[in-house]
Design a protein around this motif. Sequence first.
Motif, PDB file in Angstrom:
ATOM      1  N   ARG A 770       0.840  -1.208   0.000  1.00 28.35           N
ATOM      2  CA  ARG A 770       0.000   0.000   0.000  1.00 28.35           C
ATOM      3  C   ARG A 770       0.872   1.254   0.000  1.00 28.35           C
ATOM      4  O   ARG A 770       0.497   2.286  -0.575  1.00 28.35           O
ATOM      5  N   GLU A 773       2.162   1.826  -3.707  1.00 30.84           N
ATOM      6  CA  GLU A 773       1.213   1.887  -4.819  1.00 30.84           C
ATOM      7  C   GLU A 773       1.187   3.246  -5.510  1.00 30.84           C
ATOM      8  O   GLU A 773       0.721   3.361  -6.644  1.00 30.84           O
ATOM      9  N   TRP A 776       2.708   3.132  -8.867  1.00 32.63           N
ATOM     10  CA  TRP A 776       2.104   2.240  -9.859  1.00 32.63           C
ATOM     11  C   TRP A 776       1.070   2.999 -10.675  1.00 32.63           C
ATOM     12  O   TRP A 776       0.557   4.046 -10.249  1.00 32.63           O
ATOM     13  N   LYS A 780      -2.956  -1.111 -11.988  1.00 28.94           N
ATOM     14  CA  LYS A 780      -2.298  -2.040 -11.053  1.00 28.94           C
ATOM     15  C   LYS A 780      -2.756  -1.758  -9.625  1.00 28.94           C
ATOM     16  O   LYS A 780      -3.015  -2.695  -8.851  1.00 28.94           O
ATOM     17  N   ARG A 781      -2.846  -0.505  -9.271  1.00 27.46           N
ATOM     18  CA  ARG A 781      -3.303  -0.167  -7.918  1.00 27.46           C
ATOM     19  C   ARG A 781      -4.690  -0.751  -7.677  1.00 27.46           C
ATOM     20  O   ARG A 781      -4.968  -1.342  -6.625  1.00 27.46           O
TER      21      ARG A 781
END
Length: 905
Positions: A770, A773, A776, A780-781
Amino acid sequence: FFDNLNNPHWIRPLYACGYFKSPPPAERDAADGSTSFPDWPELRYLLRMAAQAPKEVGEIVLAIPETDNARVRQTMVQVALLLPRPVSKQLSERAVRWLDDPFVRVHFDNSFPDLIAHLARVGALRAAVTLARAFFWVGGESPKGKRRQGLDAWHVDHHLTRCIPALKEANPLKTLKFLIDRLCAATKEPSSVGEDYSYIWRHDISTPNYPVGEVKDVFVNWIRDVALALARDASIGPSKVYTLLLGKERPILTRITMFVAAEIGDSHEPLVMRFLLDRSLVDRYTCRTEYRRLLQATFANLTEANRLLVTQHLQSDQLESIPESVQKSVGPEKLRRFAKQIARDRLMAFGSLLPDSLKPVLAQLLEEEGAPLEDRGVVTSFGPASPIAPDKLRTMSVTEILQYIDKGLPPDGLEGGGRVGLGQALHDIVKSRVDEFTEQAGRWIGRDAVYVRWVIMGIADVVNQNGRLEHWNAVLELAKWVVTQLLAPPPQDNNPWRDFDAGWVGARQSVAQLLHNGMANEQSGLSLELRSEVWQVLEILLKDPDPSAPDVDESNIDNDSLSLSINSVRGWATHALFRYMWWVHKDPAHANAAPSFERMPEALVCLEDALSDPSPAIRAVLGDWLRSILYFHKDWAATHLDQIFPESIADLRMWYAGWGTFLKYSPPYDPGFDELYRKYAFSLQRLQHASDESRKRMGEMGLGNHLAGYYWRAIGGHRSHDLLIEYFDSASPVCAGQIVANLGRGLKDSSEALTQTTVSSIMSLWDELRAREASWDEQKRREVVRHFGEWFSSERLPTRWAITSLEKCLLAGVGIGNLEEVFHRLTALVTAHPNQVATCLALLLKDSRQLWHPVNWQRDVEELLAALVQTEDSEVREKALAMIDRLVESGSLFARDILKRLPSR
């Protein structure tokens, strides 16, 4: 106003003011093609008042003009349920027309079976049946030129359950007639109205062929059960039921009649003898199952004269059911065999009740003709037919079969039987008489490749099923002869049946497969005393030119080198090489010795040769068996790892074949982590900028599973942690999300107690993901976060951490997966954590991506909201009430009724 109005005296004044006269139409959005059906609060008020003021409500509802609003139509049907017969009947006539609307049929159908039941209870049976016939319209029927979509099997069964009991109580026989009518419509064949081919899709009336049946299966079940109940009812009796069932000449109805007669078991019923003396019912597949059931249920209770009559009747006129035109078109030999098969089938119908005097006769017929086709299965393999009937071939000895082959056969082809057809028939016979064929295996030396191939394949299949061979010496002699045969040039013709057996490729592959199976099966009887003979054959097969290189079509990303390996000679032989290593290693004389190549230097030589094999198929075998290589000699494996998995661009095909196979098909190997660490790291580097095709070839998903497994078991310390984090940074959105989901499923499926260290490392991993992220992309998150539902529902993580993490995921606004289990877990936590549960549910219902879930998980949402409303925390109750309001506003009208079902506070 209308939702809170409960006084029927408002009906007429409101009607005089213009209410109840203009239903809202359906709203269609031309931009996106969507359609919505607004609610009509005025009609819902009339629905609540219908029981109190049926006369006023009935007059008004009948005067409502037609509308295309499917929700309004459904509510009108619900009103009809509460009104007397005249009004309900008139509304049912309109309801029949509404069923032409697909929205009504698909989304608002639940009230119609209730209306059918209501009409039956108030005495409007004709209207009930008319509506039922329209509602249970089967796919393919076209009322008045219109095309309707029929209900699926589940809905048909569900709706029949709601209305058939009332119909049956009103008029049992008319209900049975209605069901018969629907079954006939569902089984009508365009080419032949009188035939339904039911013996194919319903082998036994007592149960469908498959757990998920078709619509016609549902009607068969209902007719069977209703007919049986009526036949047992003293006020109706079996005769009326039989007459109704046999009123239409349909085989499926005849079969149901025979089933019911067998269940009643009344040997004195005249219809029973009529069936038992009808030889056509047992001579054909159509009714044979039910004929057997009826004969075995009633034969013992027949009078002695009738038992003798049935027995004699079934032993005469064996060719009665075969048309004369067919009899004239076949030769006397075939007719003689037909007669024997029919005689066999008739005697088998008696089951255990077969008279003792006829048991030797049946045994002889089974010996000569084998079991009936339906007892062996009706699915046949694709390919040319055998020039000799398989049943006849079964009665022949090996000597007779060889004599038949030596006479010469016609060439193979699509029409008629040839060598391939005979070979396929031999395959099944070898499996059933493996001792005889293995003892005489040497007699196949010198025969055509096609026969040898199928004989050896039959033996290999027996061994693969944990069978034991007593004559391995003879089998290995045949194998030695096969591998010494010269390879034939490719065929010059286009015969589709010759591509595999023009030469000895197929037979050699069968030999490799036989050796593989023999060494893999500890019960096969292959003794280590035959090691020299086995190796003599295997060594030749390991040098076979099949497969050639290059053997992978690079334009097809789904081409799998491992699959090619088990469809080639050298590929099977290489798999067998590793079986040979384990076979030798398990020698009881060296039971306590450490694994080593020293006891099998010949295998090490061939393994080193495989490193330079130009075929990706062989490299895939090395990847598949890498764990065994590491087990037998870790140092040798480490030394040759760059040859097994080359990293240069020039050897990319070999990398895909070897490393990709290891990742996709083998679990991670903890003792080899140190040796493989460098390859995992290189794989991640190659993954960073790879195309979708390359990611699939190199086994991106398998790489994630390997690294997650090492991390879970704390193999490699910080190195496995760093590799897994790098994987999440480099992986595609789908694979990253799937690895998160797999970890969650591991939490749920693991039967072992998790150590605190493991739990802490899993929680730490999630918190770290987390935190990362932000770097990203959005997809993807989203994929990673939404799969936390698997973790939360596992119940293996600390509750407060789990629910807090779930709340943070929901705040991200990307939705959540595995909602059903998430709802169940939240409901279980209401008492201990009501405020956080309410917050999570509110976020779920607020997220626009989750708006459809209240419909799909209505029961779960209702249960959770009901629990929240009943908590002692006033803040939580207010949150729950606000959620109910939001659901109603968004169109989930079921939420209105939650408060009504709760005890008043």
